[in-house]
Design an enzyme around this catalytic site. Structure first.
Site, PDB file in Angstrom:
ATOM      1  N   GLU A   1      -0.348   2.249  -2.258  1.00 22.57           N
ATOM      2  CA  GLU A   1      -0.576   3.631  -1.856  1.00 22.57           C
ATOM      3  C   GLU A   1      -2.025   3.710  -1.362  1.00 22.57           C
ATOM      4  O   GLU A   1      -2.931   3.230  -2.044  1.00 22.57           O
ATOM      5  CB  GLU A   1      -0.401   4.590  -3.041  1.00 22.57           C
ATOM      6  CG  GLU A   1      -0.624   6.038  -2.609  1.00 22.57           C
ATOM      7  CD  GLU A   1      -0.593   7.056  -3.756  1.00 22.57           C
ATOM      8  OE1 GLU A   1      -0.690   6.635  -4.922  1.00 22.57           O
ATOM      9  OE2 GLU A   1      -0.485   8.252  -3.462  1.00 22.57           O
TER      10      GLU A   1
ATOM     11  N   ARG B   1       1.158  -7.293 -14.497  1.00 21.80           N
ATOM     12  CA  ARG B   1      -0.039  -7.100 -13.691  1.00 21.80           C
ATOM     13  C   ARG B   1      -1.196  -7.902 -14.284  1.00 21.80           C
ATOM     14  O   ARG B   1      -1.191  -8.281 -15.445  1.00 21.80           O
ATOM     15  CB  ARG B   1      -0.383  -5.626 -13.639  1.00 21.80           C
ATOM     16  CG  ARG B   1      -0.836  -5.084 -14.986  1.00 21.80           C
ATOM     17  CD  ARG B   1      -1.333  -3.633 -14.929  1.00 21.80           C
ATOM     18  NE  ARG B   1      -1.624  -3.178 -13.604  1.00 21.80           N
ATOM     19  CZ  ARG B   1      -1.184  -2.025 -13.101  1.00 21.80           C
ATOM     20  NH1 ARG B   1      -0.420  -1.251 -13.840  1.00 21.80           N
ATOM     21  NH2 ARG B   1      -1.522  -1.653 -11.902  1.00 21.80           N
TER      22      ARG B   1
ATOM     23  N   LYS C   1      -7.150   2.380 -10.695  1.00 23.53           N
ATOM     24  CA  LYS C   1      -7.818   3.051  -9.577  1.00 23.53           C
ATOM     25  C   LYS C   1      -8.531   4.297 -10.051  1.00 23.53           C
ATOM     26  O   LYS C   1      -9.602   4.638  -9.560  1.00 23.53           O
ATOM     27  CB  LYS C   1      -6.777   3.435  -8.511  1.00 23.53           C
ATOM     28  CG  LYS C   1      -6.393   2.300  -7.570  1.00 23.53           C
ATOM     29  CD  LYS C   1      -5.533   2.855  -6.447  1.00 23.53           C
ATOM     30  CE  LYS C   1      -4.844   1.739  -5.678  1.00 23.53           C
ATOM     31  NZ  LYS C   1      -3.794   2.271  -4.782  1.00 23.53           N
TER      32      LYS C   1
END
Length: 561
Positions: free
Chosen positions: A39, A263, A273
RNA sequence: UGGCCCAUGGUGUAACGGUAGCACAGCAGAUUUUGGUUCUGUUAGUCAGGGUUCGAAUCCUUGUGGGCCAACCA
């Protein structure tokens, strides 16, 4: 068709490669198509690098293709700045997308599919408030109950959805929901949202739309449109998989499949983020590309090479287990790479003046040859000026040395690398009693390459001719956080390391370094690997220390305390 | 107190019912005009209990521990 498996050799496969090879073997797929779907709401970090290396690497390994697809379904969080940085980071890492695409490319198609779902009686417009809907969803142990809009007829829903799309309703007035199973133990199946109303400007579609698809309604279908064979994502999307499959099945479209891996987490840093954005906005760092940041742009500015990051991604592997990787592995990968390629240069971070009292006075200078890189004979040699007044590192002299210290001390000898052996005969002190200058004698017969002195000294240090040295700013970095897992704390910022940046405004470097261009990488002999920063100006270069050399002496000192 | 995912040296990751291996880190030594590099050696592991099997890290089961799931985020 059943592509030979290039991996049939020795390297063990990760679980995704096993699935792929099985799919190729059975003919379920004849090729591999992957995608990297960020994104555009922030800068990419080292965790994304793992995903990029995985997705693009899979495509390379199996002669397939990998798209870059921006998951731009939420206009209020996304910006062109991020779109641009993402592409350049992917390219810098060494990958070229087969296609650069956007979820927003498919808004019309997604809309039509929603209409189809409504027509089939599988979606409805719900005017309940978010609170009402949340309450009606029940809880993991309590089944949900329908809102009063659940049984609206398809015809009416069609009209309502049309009005949603044409802007008849304000933000948040209603949503489109899928009609699935309010009693499912998987909360994601309890009539999930498909569309919400946002009268917001989209960075690509402008004001064309005021309804925007949710992640779940977009992702699988986008994968399907692009005929993604293996849609790889992180563990937290596991519960979404049932929905992913449900939509694709209802629509009867290409059956992309989702696979989840763990991850990447690195110790002594944060990776979300949201937290990284906070560090930037609250000025705990100088920006997204601050060399202390785990962002790709930060690592790049710090002096990391794409090769070292790819190697790192390879070494951490791919599995489903939660992990926290030691940042030491990342550093190892950089050293391993740079040791072979980085030219060696002399730099003195904290200069201590040395006068060679038996060396000719005046402008006498000797140009002494030294290797550019002992690991690479091709790198050739260069000449360094040697003269009466020199700089050495303050750390390389101790008035009262501890055991095993084999640098310079009063009465002691040390070799100046690629030059002469010197002996410290006296010290000059300021009125605080600090040593500010050394008087030494040199042994003329000890010149490197033609040493007939017969002397054996243990210490070898770097040095600079005071007359020829150039000034430089050097920035040393330490870990950003003092805790291994700062994100585990109530407030992650509490463990910020106040000494993560050490500025050395007045370091000295050898003459050739004055012309270093931003991005140039060197090993400063005995000090570590350094990279010229974009802040460099003519005559005053700025160097970031990318990583130190392994330091056995530092370890020894620690032991002695 | 529902469902799902996971569990192998300090950290990662292999072993696909048949000798627990590799890398980083650590330790010790050799080499070295970078206390770097290189080389050699070495410490250290299958979460626990039960079961299946000639044989279990691997299969089953129970427990324990960790993670995820009920944003008009992705």
């Amino acid at each position: 068709m059943n592509a030979e498996t290039p991996s049939s050799g020795n390297e063990p496969l990760n679980f995704i490669e096993e699935i792929i090879e099985e799919d190729l073997r059975t003919g379920r797929h004849s090729g591999v198509q992957t995608r990297f779907p960020p994104e555009p709401n922030g800068y990419l970090h080292i965790g994304h690098a793992k995903s990029i290396c995985l997705n693009f690497g899979l495509a390379q390994k199996y002669n397939g293709k990998c798209n870059l697809r921006y998951d731009d379904t939420n206009p209020t969080k996304e910006e062109q700045e991020y779109v641009d940085s993402i592409l350049s980071d992917v390219r810098w890492l060494g990958f070229e997308p087969d296609q650069v695409l956007y979820a927003s490319d498919y808004f019309q198609q997604l809309y039509e599919w929603a209409v189809q779902l409504i027509r089939d009686g599988k979606a409805y417009v719900d005017f309940s408030t978010p609170e009402e809907i949340a309450a009606a969803k029940g809880s993991p142990t309590v089944p949900g109950t329908p809102t009063k809009y659940r049984d609206t007829s398809p015809e009416e829903n069609l009209a309502l959805f049309e009005r949603m799309k044409s802007g008849d309703f304000p933000d948040g007035h209603c949503v489109l929901r899928a009609k699935i199973d309010l009693a499912s133990p998987n909360m994601h199946l309890r009539d999930p949202y498909l569309y919400r109303i946002k009268h917001a400007h989209h960075h690509r579609t402008g004001d064309d739309w005021c309804i925007y698809p949710m992640y779940d309604w977009a992702h699988g279908q986008c994968d399907s449109i692009e005929r993604i064979t293996h849609s790889v994502c992180t563990l937290e999307f596991i519960p979404h998989r049932a929905l992913y499959d449900w939509f694709i099945e209802q629509l009867g479209i290409f059956p992309s499949k989702q696979y989840e891996f763990a991850r990447l987490n690195l110790n002594y840093t944060v990776m979300s983020k949201r937290k990284l954005l906070q560090l930037v906005q609250e000025n705990h760092v100088r920006g997204w590309d601050d060399p202390r940041m785990p962002t790709i742009s930060g690592l790049r500015r710090r002096g990391y090479t794409p090769e070292s990051i790819r190697e790192f991604a390879k070494r951490v592997g791919v599995a489903k287990r939660e992990n926290i990787i030691d940042v030491g592995l990342l550093e190892f990968c950089l050293r391993e790479d740079l040791n072979k390629r980085a030219p060696r240069r002399f730099a003195v971070l904290r200069p201590l003046k040395v006068v060679i009292t038996n060396y000719p006075e005046g402008n006498a200078v000797e140009w002494l040859e030294t290797e550019n890189n002992p690991e690479d004979p091709e790198a050739g040699k260069r000449k360094l000026p040697f003269s009466r007044e020199l700089y050495i590192e303050q750390d390389d002299f101790m008035e009262n040395p501890p055991p095993k210290y084999f640098r310079l001390s009063p009465g002691g000898m040390v070799r100046l690398k690629s030059a002469y052996i010197i002996k410290c005969t006296s010290t000059v002190k300021d009125n605080h009693g600090r040593v500010i200058e050394l008087h030494c004698t040199y042994i003329p017969e000890s010149r490197s390459g033609q040493d007939t002195s017969g002397l054996k000294v243990q210490g070898v240090i770097h040095w600079l001719s005071a007359a020829y040295a150039k000034p430089a700013e050097v920035r040393l970095y330490d870990r950003l956080f003092q805790l291994e897992d700062p994100a585990a704390e109530e407030d992650f910022k509490k463990s910020l390391n106040p000494h993560s940046l050490e500025l050395i405004p007045e370091a000295m470097v050898e003459p050739a370094l004055a012309e270093a261009q931003p991005g140039d990488r060197f090993q400063f002999t005995r000090l570590g690997y350094f990279c010229a920063d974009p802040d460099s100006v003519a005559g005053k270069p700025v160097f970031n220390r990318s990583v130190t050399l392994k330091d056995a002496w530092a370890k020894e000192v620690k032991k002695q305390i």
